[in-house]
Design a protein around this motif. Sequence first.
Motif, short mmCIF file in Angstrom:
data_model
loop_
_atom_site.label_atom_id
_atom_site.label_comp_id
_atom_site.label_asym_id
_atom_site.label_seq_id
_atom_site.Cartn_x
_atom_site.Cartn_y
_atom_site.Cartn_z
N ALA A 1 11.27 11.82 0.08
CA ALA A 1 10.62 10.57 0.60
C ALA A 1 10.76 10.86 2.46
CB ALA A 1 11.42 9.44 0.31
N ARG A 2 11.90 11.63 2.73
CA ARG A 2 12.10 11.69 4.38
C ARG A 2 10.98 12.74 4.96
NH1 ARG A 2 18.06 13.27 6.03
NH2 ARG A 2 17.17 12.63 7.74
N LYS A 3 10.22 13.36 4.24
CA LYS A 3 9.34 14.23 4.71
C LYS A 3 8.20 13.69 5.66
CE LYS A 3 9.44 18.05 1.32
NZ LYS A 3 8.34 18.86 0.52
N GLY A 4 7.62 12.54 5.50
CA GLY A 4 6.70 11.79 6.27
C GLY A 4 6.58 10.35 5.86
N LEU A 5 5.29 9.72 6.55
CA LEU A 5 5.21 8.44 6.33
C LEU A 5 3.99 8.35 4.85
CD1 LEU A 5 4.77 7.29 9.91
CD2 LEU A 5 7.09 7.21 8.48
N MET A 6 4.58 7.53 3.88
CA MET A 6 3.63 7.05 2.73
C MET A 6 3.25 5.81 2.80
SD MET A 6 5.70 9.79 0.19
CE MET A 6 7.19 9.43 0.97
N LEU A 7 2.09 5.48 2.33
CA LEU A 7 1.61 4.26 2.37
C LEU A 7 2.17 3.47 1.14
CD1 LEU A 7 -1.93 4.36 3.11
CD2 LEU A 7 -0.24 3.14 4.45
N GLU A 8 3.00 2.29 1.64
CA GLU A 8 3.42 1.22 0.31
C GLU A 8 2.12 0.32 0.12
OE1 GLU A 8 5.60 -0.06 -2.38
OE2 GLU A 8 7.23 0.15 -0.64
N SER A 9 1.77 -0.26 1.36
CA SER A 9 0.56 -1.18 1.37
C SER A 9 -0.57 -0.74 2.36
CB SER A 9 0.89 -2.51 0.83
OG SER A 9 1.51 -2.86 2.31
N ARG A 10 -1.79 -0.81 2.25
CA ARG A 10 -2.74 -1.01 3.47
C ARG A 10 -2.82 -2.00 4.21
NH1 ARG A 10 -5.41 3.51 3.11
NH2 ARG A 10 -5.38 4.82 1.18
N PRO A 11 -3.11 -2.07 5.42
CA PRO A 11 -3.20 -3.25 6.34
C PRO A 11 -4.08 -4.54 5.59
CG PRO A 11 -3.97 -1.36 7.42
CD PRO A 11 -3.86 -0.85 6.15
N ARG A 12 -4.90 -4.39 4.99
CA ARG A 12 -5.67 -5.35 4.29
C ARG A 12 -4.77 -6.15 3.31
NH1 ARG A 12 -11.53 -4.70 2.20
NH2 ARG A 12 -11.75 -4.16 4.15
N GLU A 13 -4.06 -5.64 2.49
CA GLU A 13 -2.95 -5.95 1.65
C GLU A 13 -2.03 -6.82 2.15
OE1 GLU A 13 -2.05 -2.55 -0.57
OE2 GLU A 13 -3.78 -2.16 -1.47
N VAL A 14 -1.41 -5.96 3.55
CA VAL A 14 -0.34 -6.82 4.10
C VAL A 14 -0.89 -8.06 4.69
CG1 VAL A 14 1.15 -6.37 6.30
CG2 VAL A 14 0.91 -4.54 4.79
N ALA A 15 -1.99 -7.83 5.43
CA ALA A 15 -2.56 -9.21 5.65
C ALA A 15 -2.76 -10.48 4.84
CB ALA A 15 -4.00 -8.95 6.45
N ASN A 16 -3.03 -9.95 3.61
CA ASN A 16 -3.42 -10.93 2.45
C ASN A 16 -2.20 -11.53 2.24
OD1 ASN A 16 -6.05 -10.58 2.58
ND2 ASN A 16 -6.26 -9.24 0.99
#
Length: 250
Positions: free
Chosen positions: A226-241
Amino acid sequence: RLLAKDEQVLSIAGGTAYHPIEIFFGNGIFTMLYNRYALAATDRRLVMVNTNHRMTRMGHYLFQMPYANLRKISRGLFRTSLSLKRKTGGRRVFTSMKRAFSAQLQEVINPRLTTEESGASETAANENLCPACFKPLAPGTDACPACHAAFKRVGKAALRSLLLPGWGDWYLGHRVLGAMELLGSLFVWSIVLNLLLQGGAEAITVAAFLLVCYNGFDALLTRHMARKGLMLESRPREVANRNRLAVETA
């Protein structure tokens, strides 16, 4: 979108980047499946894109290394690896490369290296790229300040693997690895249950020790992944909704 409009790709190669602990203490052959990268040398930086083993589909991690941050680039003993040494210390190493491609990358990057130290610390801190909008971000960022995409958290992944080995890797998107660890967990639990049925303080102690060791070790490996890099939990549209629904509910 990954590259700027005026950014020119000069050379592309494939390589594998992993820590030896992944092979000797856990992931084995799966290390090669989850740590494959496409390396694109542009006229201003080296972009590293995590892909599947055949390099036909994008994976989880995105990195960049501006040439201003590079001190030295070298090839391994057999010329099938590439070592990128930072001015600020540390390095990235890619193996399993074709000799012609590693030589081409070195030829492209070497003339662009500079001896200036200014700006090196800033670029070193921003090697991670947002998987949604591709903006450079510092490691450990929970959400992208530019597009507001949310990233998967290290502690959340490790805790899941501590409770049930394989669950954390499944959460990270490593489906095959997670499934194999779940099967291993079933095997361990069969031994633990057998010991518990035998009864006695010694059997219970051995069962508890086995369970703690297996779950704890898997949690440490998941934390490493998990510490290797950034992985998406949710995309911008999902966060906005989600934020919009929270405001409407309030």
